[in-house]
Motif scaffolding. Structure first.
Motif, PDB file in Angstrom:
ATOM      1  N   LEU A  91       3.958  20.334   6.221  1.00 44.59           N
ATOM      2  CA  LEU A  91       2.578  19.892   6.048  1.00 44.59           C
ATOM      3  C   LEU A  91       1.613  20.839   6.729  1.00 44.59           C
ATOM      4  O   LEU A  91       1.896  21.384   7.798  1.00 44.59           O
ATOM      5  N   LEU A  92       0.472  21.015   6.091  1.00 47.76           N
ATOM      6  CA  LEU A  92      -0.687  21.658   6.709  1.00 47.76           C
ATOM      7  C   LEU A  92      -1.835  20.687   6.574  1.00 47.76           C
ATOM      8  O   LEU A  92      -2.217  20.320   5.454  1.00 47.76           O
ATOM      9  N   VAL A  93      -2.386  20.245   7.692  1.00 49.12           N
ATOM     10  CA  VAL A  93      -3.431  19.228   7.680  1.00 49.12           C
ATOM     11  C   VAL A  93      -4.702  19.783   8.316  1.00 49.12           C
ATOM     12  O   VAL A  93      -4.660  20.769   9.057  1.00 49.12           O
ATOM     13  N   ALA A  94      -5.811  19.133   8.006  1.00 47.17           N
ATOM     14  CA  ALA A  94      -7.088  19.482   8.624  1.00 47.17           C
ATOM     15  C   ALA A  94      -7.206  18.763   9.962  1.00 47.17           C
ATOM     16  O   ALA A  94      -6.340  17.986  10.355  1.00 47.17           O
ATOM     17  N   VAL A  95      -8.298  19.010  10.661  1.00 46.88           N
ATOM     18  CA  VAL A  95      -8.455  18.450  12.006  1.00 46.88           C
ATOM     19  C   VAL A  95      -8.588  16.932  11.985  1.00 46.88           C
ATOM     20  O   VAL A  95      -8.396  16.276  13.013  1.00 46.88           O
ATOM     21  N   LEU A  96      -8.912  16.352  10.824  1.00 51.20           N
ATOM     22  CA  LEU A  96      -8.964  14.898  10.700  1.00 51.20           C
ATOM     23  C   LEU A  96      -7.612  14.312  10.323  1.00 51.20           C
ATOM     24  O   LEU A  96      -7.487  13.101  10.183  1.00 51.20           O
ATOM     25  N   GLY A  97      -6.601  15.148  10.150  1.00 45.61           N
ATOM     26  CA  GLY A  97      -5.284  14.674   9.787  1.00 45.61           C
ATOM     27  C   GLY A  97      -5.043  14.555   8.298  1.00 45.61           C
ATOM     28  O   GLY A  97      -3.981  14.095   7.880  1.00 45.61           O
TER      29      GLY A  97
END
Length: 256
Positions: free
Chosen positions: A130-136
């Protein structure tokens, strides 16, 4: 004194009166599979035992709406259309600039066409990269067998997909499993800077790691979904699609 055994008639009487006895058994299914009461609706499929829109016998081997939307990328496009709205609702820029990368190994059922063995975690199954943004919120999801190394998955799929789908992304945080020239070269080609967030030497036992906890929380969100508690799918692409559906439901609940 012998014990009296209730007859069928007496048991039926008890059931109708509601005082004692075994409760009545409801039918396990209906004649119409589209009206199956135990199945979910829409994006709730990842939280229930069905896949799409209340269909009773839905698998990735049947030609259903789930499979059609998976093949033409509709589920992925629906998920990609929502993060900007969630970010805007929380006062952030529309497009992400920083991501957090990690993987999660889960057990796979015997129906899976491919499974690997993770020697570190002593688990036979599949791995979610997974690659997620800072908000998850998930930006890239790639499912492989558990014997695929994190650095190989990052270089072969996660980072190239991230740079292609999210041109605004310029930095990625990751753990020590992604260090080395393989990831560094792939990040350079993708135009991304990968920063390794290391565990402090004085930390002992379980310690929440700075920045890396975001993707760990996303892993927890996914495993709370009934269909994602383990990998039940035959094909890896179906597992990726269920991740997209689960994140779509999460974002819709935030926007509701």
């Amino acid at each position: 004194m012998s014990r009296r055994i209730p007859t069928r008639a007496s048991r039926s009487c008890c059931l109708t009166s509601g005082s004692v006895g075994r409760p009545p058994v409801r039918p396990s299914h209906t004649s119409n599979p589209l009206s199956e009461p135990s199945c979910g609706r829409g994006v709730r499929c990842a939280r229930t035992s069905s896949v799409f829109n209340g269909l009773h016998h839905v698998t990735d081997r049947t030609d259903t709406s789930f499979r059609l939307w998976m093949k033409d990328g509709t589920w992925k496009r629906v998920q990609d259309a929502l993060p900007s709205k969630v970010r805007q609702a929380q006062g952030r820029e529309h497009e992400p600039t920083i991501g957090i990368m990690d993987s999660q190994s889960v057990k796979a059922s015997e129906e899976a066409d491919r499974r690997g063995y993770d020697a570190g975690k002593q688990m036979k199954g599949r791995k979610r990269h997974l690659l997620v943004a800072v908000l998850g919120l998930v930006l890239v999801a790639w499912v492989t067998t558990t014997d695929v190394q994190d650095r190989d998955a990052a270089a072969g799929a996660v980072l190239p997909r991230a740079s292609e789908d999210f041109p605004s992304l310029n930095k990625v945080w990751a753990d020590a499993g992604y260090q080395g020239p393989v990831v560094a070269d792939a990040a350079k080609q993708a135009g991304l800077a990968v920063e390794i967030v290391r565990r402090a030497e004085e930390d002992t036992g379980f310690v929440v790691q700075k920045r890396r906890w975001v993707v760990e929380r996303t892993n927890a969100w996914l495993t709370r979904q009934r269909r994602l508690a383990r990998d039940y799918e035959r094909h890896e692409h179906s597992s990726e699609t269920l991740i997209h559906i689960a994140m779509t439901g999460l974002m819709l609940r935030r926007l509701a």
